[in-house]
Write an enzyme that holds these catalytic residues in place. Structure first.
Site, PDB file in Angstrom:
ATOM      1  NE  ARG A   1      39.886  33.112  21.556  1.00 35.19           N
ATOM      2  CZ  ARG A   1      38.792  32.661  21.014  1.00 35.19           C
ATOM      3  NH1 ARG A   1      38.689  31.045  20.753  1.00 35.19           N
ATOM      4  NH2 ARG A   1      38.021  33.490  20.526  1.00 35.19           N
TER       5      ARG A   1
ATOM      6  CB  SER B   1      33.612  26.189  20.968  1.00 32.51           C
ATOM      7  OG  SER B   1      34.008  26.250  22.116  1.00 32.51           O
TER       8      SER B   1
ATOM      9  CG  HIS C   1      36.746  26.948  27.127  1.00 28.83           C
ATOM     10  ND1 HIS C   1      36.089  26.226  26.135  1.00 28.83           N
ATOM     11  CD2 HIS C   1      36.172  28.168  26.829  1.00 28.83           C
ATOM     12  CE1 HIS C   1      35.207  27.081  25.079  1.00 28.83           C
ATOM     13  NE2 HIS C   1      35.717  28.280  25.605  1.00 28.83           N
TER      14      HIS C   1
ATOM     15  CE  LYS D   1      26.439  31.595  19.978  1.00 24.65           C
ATOM     16  NZ  LYS D   1      27.625  31.365  20.879  1.00 24.65           N
TER      17      LYS D   1
END
Ligand code: PNS
Length: 163
Positions: free
Chosen positions: A90, A128, A17, A41
């Protein structure tokens, strides 16, 4: 003035990030890093903690702001007069989800462009989710999260697991 939003969960912020924030900050006059309040979440860090960590990290970049948002990203972007959404990809595995979101956001707000940036190759496997898993088991978070936040993130993730 060219403004962009970099939205995400940032639970917690990773070196991937951070790499992306620095790349995006070079391209625009104002970058708003926006942490999503996601009621579905169960986060490791509260939204306020995530915002505080991002603020600390970006303190040396005066045209980068950090905030949080509820609801639709396109509405948030409009309310901040942003023309661009920045997202990181990514690997190909990120692409399908990102492509769907970009097309759906474009349907909702045709004038808002999504721009994809690639973090450094060495961060392509950093996420993460893996940081939470490794940190929760006491693994080394060097090269995964920013140095200035590492002990805070590690301590919290360990406490979460072991009470
Ligand atoms: O870091 P993440 O979890 O991959 O970020 C996902 C995020 C925050 C970009 C996405 O969930 C989002 O934009 N949520 C806001 C709600 C919204 O606009 N949903 C419609 C997307 S097409």
């Amino acid at each position: 003035m060219r403004s962009a939003i970099y939205p995400g969960s940032f639970d917690p912020v990773t070196l991937g990030h951070w790499d992306l924030i620095q790349r995006a900050a070079k391209l625009v006059d104002r970058l708003v890093v926006a942490v999503l309040h996601n009621p579905t979440k169960n986060p490791a860090f509260s939204v306020d903690e995530r915002v505080a960590m991002l603020e600390e990290l970006t303190a040396s970049l005066p045209h980068v702001e950090v905030t949080s948002f509820h609801g639709l990203l396109v509405d948030f972007a409009k309310s901040h007069n942003a023309q661009v959404i920045v997202r990181g990809v990514r690997a190909f595995s990120d692409f399908e989800y990102e492509f769907q979101m970009a097309l759906m956001n474009r349907k909702l707000a045709p004038d808002l462009e999504t721009v994809f940036l690639m973090p450094k190759e060495k961060y392509s496997a950093v996420s993460s989710r893996l940081v939470r898993e490794i940190g929760g088991m006491g693994g080394n978070l060097a090269d995964l999260v920013p140095d200035i936040l590492r002990s805070r993130i590690a301590d919290r993730l360990l406490t979460d697991l072991h009470g």
